[in-house]
Design a protein around this motif. Structure first.
Motif, short mmCIF file in Angstrom:
data_model
loop_
_atom_site.label_atom_id
_atom_site.label_comp_id
_atom_site.label_asym_id
_atom_site.label_seq_id
_atom_site.Cartn_x
_atom_site.Cartn_y
_atom_site.Cartn_z
N LEU A 297 -99.68 -53.00 11.85
CA LEU A 297 -99.46 -52.54 10.42
C LEU A 297 -98.82 -51.21 10.40
CD1 LEU A 297 -99.45 -53.07 7.31
CD2 LEU A 297 -102.02 -52.44 7.68
N ARG A 298 -99.38 -50.50 11.27
CA ARG A 298 -98.78 -48.79 11.37
C ARG A 298 -97.37 -49.14 11.62
NH1 ARG A 298 -96.46 -45.85 14.44
NH2 ARG A 298 -96.97 -47.52 16.03
N ALA A 299 -96.80 -49.93 12.61
CA ALA A 299 -95.56 -50.20 13.02
C ALA A 299 -94.69 -50.38 11.74
CB ALA A 299 -95.44 -50.85 14.30
N LEU A 300 -94.92 -51.46 11.25
CA LEU A 300 -94.53 -52.23 9.98
C LEU A 300 -94.20 -51.15 8.93
CD1 LEU A 300 -93.18 -54.53 8.37
CD2 LEU A 300 -95.50 -55.26 7.88
N LEU A 301 -95.19 -50.51 8.45
CA LEU A 301 -95.27 -49.44 7.41
C LEU A 301 -94.18 -48.20 7.73
CD1 LEU A 301 -99.01 -49.26 6.49
CD2 LEU A 301 -97.09 -49.99 4.90
N ALA A 302 -94.31 -47.81 9.10
CA ALA A 302 -93.30 -46.95 9.59
C ALA A 302 -91.84 -47.42 9.15
CB ALA A 302 -93.49 -46.43 10.92
N ALA A 303 -91.83 -48.66 9.42
CA ALA A 303 -90.28 -49.16 9.51
C ALA A 303 -89.73 -49.67 8.25
CB ALA A 303 -90.18 -50.36 10.40
#
Length: 641
Positions: A297-303
């Motif tokens: 989820l962290r990676a998705l939000l950053a993208a």
């Protein structure tokens, strides 16, 4: 030998907790060897164990493992003074500088630095999305809603209608609910309204991507989206509004995995799309969001761009992810505490057969008496059955009945699994593939005599003894063999969790061979393909799938489900999320193989993962599914998935 080395060797040789794994012991000894004090070394080992169980943090006051003693104020103060530990005040949330020490002490929670960084980043991004919601377009009026909900007077659709009405003006939306509550059709209607507003504001249709954490869940999502579109399209064509372009925008891209849309670099690690190169999407839908772990989820939000809308869809009452955290449960907890119209919880089930719904409700509520009453009612309707499994002998007897059920599904008036079919006879192949959806044995455990691995092996041996399969007794492949892929193979379009069945196929020269049939990929399904065939020798790593763990079953549905619980009432796998997830995979009927004590224990325990994501989003207390007499801290490695 130096004094430091001698001291660390002496401490490392002391008796260690039996609960520690090899990696936990290794971390304990590593900290000691590099000059750490015994308290810090022990805290690090317990933190490692907690991380392996899916907790994002170690709650020092209320440890996740029963053999770990709770830490007192003095011990926590000493830990805070350790040169190995950085306090939250030194590593403020949102600070750009990375932590300089491997462990973060945040209040009474001890973190690995990476988990603290991920949890803080996720909370910050979600708070920002909620705080900066804006709307340039008025909410849909009654005429638009009536066009999307022809049965507008139906009270059962009130929450779906409300979700669509409140969809505009947000950068984060969450839709949660159990099976059969209409999540997919609600998402489609939300996308139609969002697309209409985006066109009005920007002069172009939005770029929409739909995805799920696993390949199997993405496959199921694509199928559900197509079925949902077919369900609502007749009503849309009769309305006064032009919806076709918006429906096409919603279905323009086939469902995919989160990793794929982020541009996973595979073994190289990381993703193509991140903060420096963000996703070219205007709306991103993530289904089965309960499977999301903290880092993904962290990676998705950053993208995601700041103006991209993120719509999370899933059942917050299901088992949490195999990875770290319980993000959907935490997010729902936080959003329910501060209502802003961006969370909708669907509760009404639209399935024709609703006998199972009260059972699900009783499990979620932690109500053993209500469960017993609902189960008795369903049993009188032929929708539920209980087998008291207390030892291996009673399990073997139950497996004999299950073997008979498998035989009836593979050999009946409509199907003979040993009969060959033409390679291009998609209808006959689809009939064979549909066997996989008729029934499934689900186990809380993976290992041991009551685990999915052992039961799968027993069932496979039983199949080989059937007279109809005598010609294949000495072969590894035979008609009716069910297998699950255990490693992704992007080139073949097969992913971990995909299930296939072995069938006999004739080619143009009337040569017969064994092939393994799988559901089509979302791209192939959108093009009209119904079944994919593979040579058994070309499959990626796989295993027999006559019994699955409950964790592996998430994202799937079957007509009939049997749930096998551990016989030991003290098993940490006995909790309401495990039982609810297993039972809610069934569309028509269920069996529960367990003792009364095991069932009651599962209903009255709630799985809780330690962490502070809900707190960081603005809630004063950490997440919990519901109040219950007892709670159990559990991680994915305890069932081996």
């Amino acid at each position: 030998m130096t004094a430091l080395t001698a001291r660390s060797a002496s401490l490392a040789s002391q008796a260690l907790p039996e609960a520690w794994r090899d990696v936990d012991v290794a971390l304990y000894r590593w900290v000691l060897h590099h000059g750490g004090d015994p308290d810090t070394a022990r805290a690090a080992a317990w933190l490692s164990l907690a991380d392996g169980q899916g907790h994002s943090a170690l709650d020092l006051r209320s440890p996740p493992h029963e053999s770990m003693p709770a830490w007192g104020t003095v011990q926590i103060a000493r830990l805070a003074a350790s040169p190995w530990v950085q306090t939250r005040s030194a590593q403020a949330e949102g600070a750009a500088a990375p932590p300089t020490r491997p462990f973060i002490l945040d209040g009474e929670h001890l973190y690995l630095a990476r988990n603290h960084r991920a949890e803080s980043a996720v909370a910050s991004a979600l708070r920002c999305r909620r705080a900066h919601a804006t709307s340039r377009t008025a909410p849909p009026d009654a005429a638009v809603l009536d066009a999307l909900f022809p049965a507008s007077a139906n009270a059962a659709e009130a929450r779906q209608r409300s979700a669509v009405q409140n969809a505009l003006g947000h950068r984060l939306l969450v839709l949660t609910g159990g099976p059969g509550t209409g999540k997919t059709t609600t998402v489609l209607r939300m996308l139609l309204v969002l697309s209409r507003a985006w066109l009005a504001d920007n002069g172009a249709l939005p770029r929409i991507r739909v995805c799920a954490p696993t390949g199997k869940a993405a496959q199921r999502l694509g199928q559900s989206m197509r079925e949902g579109a077919a369900l609502i399209q007749p009503h849309l064509t009769q309305s006064d509004f032009a919806w076709n372009a918006h429906l096409d925008a919603a279905l323009a891209h086939p469902a995919s995995t989160v990793h794929r849309i982020l541009g996973s670099r595979g073994r190289q690690g990381g993703f193509r799309f991140k903060r420096r190169e963000q996703l070219p999407c205007d709306i991103v839908v993530v289904d089965e969001a309960s499977m999301l772990d903290l880092e993904l989820l962290r990676a998705l939000l950053a993208a995601l761009r700041e103006d991209t809308l993120l719509l999370l869809v899933g059942d917050a009452d299901q088992l949490t992810s195999v990875g770290t955290g319980s993000v959907l449960m935490d997010i729902v907890t936080a959003m329910e505490a501060e209502a802003r119209g961006d969370l909708t919880r669907l509760e009404h089930c639209f399935r024709a057969d609703t006998a199972l719904i009260p059972i699900h409700g009783a499990v979620r509520a932690g109500d053993p008496a209500g469960f017993a009453e609902a189960f008795r009612t369903a049993a009188t309707l032929g929708r539920a059955q209980h087998r008291a499994i207390t030892d291996f002998a009673s399990l073997r007897h139950a497996l004999d009945h299950w073997q008979a059920r498998l035989h009836a599904s593979l050999f009946n008036t409509a199907l003979d699994i040993t009969a060959s079919v033409e390679r291009d006879d998609s209808a006959a192949l689809a009939t064979r593939l549909a066997v996989l959806q008729q029934q499934q044995l689900l186990c809380a455990l993976r290992e041991g005599p009551f685990g999915a691995d052992a039961l799968t092996a027993m069932l496979a041996r039983g199949l080989r003894r059937w007279p109809e399969l005598s010609a294949w007794q000495d072969q590894s492949w035979y008609p009716g063999r069910c297998v699950m892929v255990s490693r992704n193979d992007a080139a073949a379009g097969l992913f971990n969790g995909d299930v296939g069945i072995c069938v006999r196929v004739r080619d143009e020269a009337s040569e017969t061979c064994l092939q393994v049939a799988f559901e089509p990929t979302p791209d192939a399904a959108q093009a009209g393909q119904r079944v994919r065939l593979f040579d058994p020798n070309t499959l990626p790593p796989h295993q027999d799938a006559f019994a699955l763990t409950i964790h592996k079953s998430q994202g799937s549905e079957y007509q009939h489900v049997t749930v096998l619980l551990p016989p030991d009432p003290q098993s940490p796998l006995l909790n309401r999320q495990t039982l609810y997830t297993g039972l809610s995979r069934a569309k028509t009927s269920i069996e529960v193989w367990a003792s009364d004590a095991a069932i009651d224990r599962a209903i009255t325990r709630t799985l809780q993962r330690h962490g502070c994501l809900a707190e960081r989003m603005g809630v004063s207390q950490p997440t919990a599914l519901a109040s219950a007499p007892a709670a159990v801290a559990m991680g994915p490695n305890q069932d081996g998935t």
